[in-house]
Motif scaffolding. Structure first.
Motif, PDB file in Angstrom:
ATOM      1  N   LEU A  11      -1.086  -1.524   3.563  1.00  5.07           N
ATOM      2  CA  LEU A  11       0.248  -1.957   2.837  1.00  5.07           C
ATOM      3  C   LEU A  11       0.782  -0.551   2.532  1.00  5.07           C
ATOM      4  O   LEU A  11       0.426   0.660   2.332  1.00  5.07           O
ATOM      5  CB  LEU A  11      -0.116  -2.690   1.432  1.00  5.07           C
ATOM      6  CG  LEU A  11      -0.840  -4.100   1.766  1.00  5.07           C
ATOM      7  CD1 LEU A  11      -1.094  -4.723   0.474  1.00  5.07           C
ATOM      8  CD2 LEU A  11       0.084  -4.910   2.502  1.00  5.07           C
ATOM      9  N   SER A  12       2.338  -0.609   2.293  1.00  4.96           N
ATOM     10  CA  SER A  12       2.957   0.566   1.801  1.00  4.96           C
ATOM     11  C   SER A  12       2.614   0.540   0.242  1.00  4.96           C
ATOM     12  O   SER A  12       2.615  -0.501  -0.391  1.00  4.96           O
ATOM     13  CB  SER A  12       4.371   0.514   2.214  1.00  4.96           C
ATOM     14  OG  SER A  12       5.140  -0.501   1.417  1.00  4.96           O
ATOM     15  N   VAL A  21       3.956  -0.252  -6.335  1.00  2.00           N
ATOM     16  CA  VAL A  21       4.478  -1.505  -5.671  1.00  2.00           C
ATOM     17  C   VAL A  21       3.980  -1.280  -4.391  1.00  2.00           C
ATOM     18  O   VAL A  21       3.936  -0.421  -3.628  1.00  2.00           O
ATOM     19  CB  VAL A  21       5.936  -1.470  -5.647  1.00  2.00           C
ATOM     20  CG1 VAL A  21       6.544  -2.835  -4.662  1.00  2.00           C
ATOM     21  CG2 VAL A  21       6.833  -1.503  -6.847  1.00  2.00           C
ATOM     22  N   ARG A  23       3.596  -3.304  -0.636  1.00  2.00           N
ATOM     23  CA  ARG A  23       4.320  -3.981   0.370  1.00  2.00           C
ATOM     24  C   ARG A  23       3.923  -4.052   1.411  1.00  2.00           C
ATOM     25  O   ARG A  23       3.222  -3.130   2.199  1.00  2.00           O
ATOM     26  CB  ARG A  23       5.855  -3.469   0.344  1.00  2.00           C
ATOM     27  CG  ARG A  23       6.606  -3.854  -0.835  1.00  2.00           C
ATOM     28  CD  ARG A  23       8.094  -3.399  -0.736  1.00  2.00           C
ATOM     29  NE  ARG A  23       8.808  -3.609  -2.042  1.00  2.00           N
ATOM     30  CZ  ARG A  23       9.544  -2.595  -2.490  1.00  2.00           C
ATOM     31  NH1 ARG A  23       9.912  -1.284  -1.850  1.00  2.00           N
ATOM     32  NH2 ARG A  23      10.486  -2.675  -3.808  1.00  2.00           N
ATOM     33  N   SER A  24       4.226  -5.175   2.306  1.00  2.00           N
ATOM     34  CA  SER A  24       3.793  -5.354   3.633  1.00  2.00           C
ATOM     35  C   SER A  24       4.734  -5.189   4.624  1.00  2.00           C
ATOM     36  O   SER A  24       6.014  -5.592   4.542  1.00  2.00           O
ATOM     37  CB  SER A  24       3.080  -6.813   3.895  1.00  2.00           C
ATOM     38  OG  SER A  24       2.841  -6.949   5.299  1.00  2.00           O
ATOM     39  N   GLY A  30       4.211  -8.649  -1.504  1.00  2.00           N
ATOM     40  CA  GLY A  30       5.021  -7.852  -2.382  1.00  2.00           C
ATOM     41  C   GLY A  30       4.176  -7.889  -3.956  1.00  2.00           C
ATOM     42  O   GLY A  30       4.116  -8.880  -4.365  1.00  2.00           O
ATOM     43  N   SER A  32       3.795  -5.739  -7.923  1.00  2.00           N
ATOM     44  CA  SER A  32       4.158  -4.934  -8.669  1.00  2.00           C
ATOM     45  C   SER A  32       2.905  -4.803  -9.767  1.00  2.00           C
ATOM     46  O   SER A  32       2.650  -5.801 -10.395  1.00  2.00           O
ATOM     47  CB  SER A  32       5.403  -5.201  -9.299  1.00  2.00           C
ATOM     48  OG  SER A  32       5.915  -4.135 -10.212  1.00  2.00           O
TER      49      SER A  32
END
Length: 64
Positions: A11-12, A21, A23-24, A30, A32
């Motif tokens: 994931l980022s 955070v 995110r994919s 997502g 947070s």
């Protein structure tokens, strides 16, 4: 192995407005987290990844 569609790419991870955070790039994931929650989550992810790696190597050695 379970019948899931696990992500095969990391994931980022970004910091946005003092939150961590995740995110994919490929889907609707997502998350947070506060800094404290992100730190504890990271620790738990490392432990779980180590366990999953050990389990996979045990299964692999049984198949050989």
């Amino acid at each position: 192995m379970s019948d899931t569609k696990a992500y095969d790419t990391p994931l980022s991870v970004e910091v946005v407005d003092e939150e961590v955070v995740l995110r994919s790039p490929d889907g609707p994931v997502g998350v947070s987290l506060t800094a404290a929650a992100a730190t504890e989550t990271a620790r738990r992810l490392i432990e779980a990844a180590d366990l999953a790696t050990r389990q996979a190597s045990q299964v692999s050695s049984v198949r050989d």
